[in-house]
Design an enzyme around this catalytic site. Sequence first.
Site, PDB file in Angstrom:
ATOM      1  N   TYR A  19       0.822  -1.212   0.000  1.00 14.16           N
ATOM      2  CA  TYR A  19       0.000   0.000   0.000  1.00 14.16           C
ATOM      3  C   TYR A  19       0.856   1.261   0.000  1.00 14.16           C
ATOM      4  O   TYR A  19       0.609   2.207  -0.756  1.00 14.16           O
ATOM      5  CB  TYR A  19      -0.921   0.009   1.219  1.00 14.16           C
ATOM      6  CG  TYR A  19      -1.632   1.330   1.419  1.00 14.16           C
ATOM      7  CD1 TYR A  19      -2.708   1.695   0.604  1.00 14.16           C
ATOM      8  CD2 TYR A  19      -1.216   2.227   2.401  1.00 14.16           C
ATOM      9  CE1 TYR A  19      -3.347   2.923   0.773  1.00 14.16           C
ATOM     10  CE2 TYR A  19      -1.843   3.445   2.575  1.00 14.16           C
ATOM     11  CZ  TYR A  19      -2.909   3.786   1.755  1.00 14.16           C
ATOM     12  OH  TYR A  19      -3.534   5.000   1.919  1.00 14.16           O
ATOM     13  N   HIS A  97       5.066  10.172   2.015  1.00 11.73           N
ATOM     14  CA  HIS A  97       3.940  10.388   1.100  1.00 11.73           C
ATOM     15  C   HIS A  97       3.669  11.885   0.994  1.00 11.73           C
ATOM     16  O   HIS A  97       3.651  12.590   2.011  1.00 11.73           O
ATOM     17  CB  HIS A  97       2.673   9.699   1.605  1.00 11.73           C
ATOM     18  CG  HIS A  97       2.603   8.239   1.315  1.00 11.73           C
ATOM     19  ND1 HIS A  97       1.556   7.445   1.720  1.00 11.73           N
ATOM     20  CD2 HIS A  97       3.447   7.420   0.641  1.00 11.73           C
ATOM     21  CE1 HIS A  97       1.755   6.205   1.323  1.00 11.73           C
ATOM     22  NE2 HIS A  97       2.901   6.163   0.670  1.00 11.73           N
TER      23      HIS A  97
END
Length: 293
Positions: A19, A97
């Site tokens: 993920y 991220h």
Amino acid sequence: MVVKFFSNKKGGSVKALDYLLNEREKDGTARVLSGDEQLTRNIINSISFTHKVCVGCLSFEEKNIDEDLKYKIMSDFEKNLLPSLESDQYNILWVEHTDKNRLELNFVIPKIELTRKIALNPFYHKQDLSRVDTWQNLTNITYGFTDPKDPAKERTLQGASKKISLQKDYEKLDETLHDLVKNGQIKNRDQMIELLNENGIFVNRVGSDYISLKLPDSKKARRYKGGIYNEQFTSLRRFEEICENTKSRIDEYNRRDTQREIGFYTNKLNEYTQRKTEYIQSKYSRRVEAKEQ
């Protein structure tokens, strides 16, 4: 900045890595900052325990911060999360991220002490929450990061949703209700609840400072807290007083003595970390290993 730990179904697996390093890596919005992805993946796959991995992130409202500061904060977090453990006793992978237009420093820690091959739980809520929360407070004050505990950042709509369209619907309703109050069309909380019910919006729970409701096409109810959702909202005059109280809390927060708070949180963090150090040393110390041999 806020520290988040994510729940893992059935103890977690390498799917956490899949993920974190999915198509975002190709898009340039995800990258490994520290650690070795394949090594972390191999360690997780080798664990025979049910609970295999601890996953979480340091979530910033800031779009980005200085590169050197990222590594300093990551190192400091590790030191306070797992005090006294040597670098060869645990594994951690840090993944950045930036796809949400803000910075997230994600971490994955296999739940194993590497030198003795025994279970290691980096975060046990009851035992570790106060220490992690204190570290978060100290870090936000020290570096001037946006603080989720700032009264000005309080949101009346509680909770997050993975369904963006649903989140927008609930947020739009929140905005509409506030507009109706400001325009004088809703004069108290009871009238608002009656209006919601008349429009097919189910109010399934009412508390002293919140109401919980469910939109017609939604599977889950959402909670709205404070302000116009408080039982103290009995008239427009009371609403004005609630707003004034909120403004006073914001002003008090902005005038606080940050140097005094840094000293307070530093002392508390040292106290909490010492307790954790003693626990870790009693269980994972190399001296313990030597005695067993």
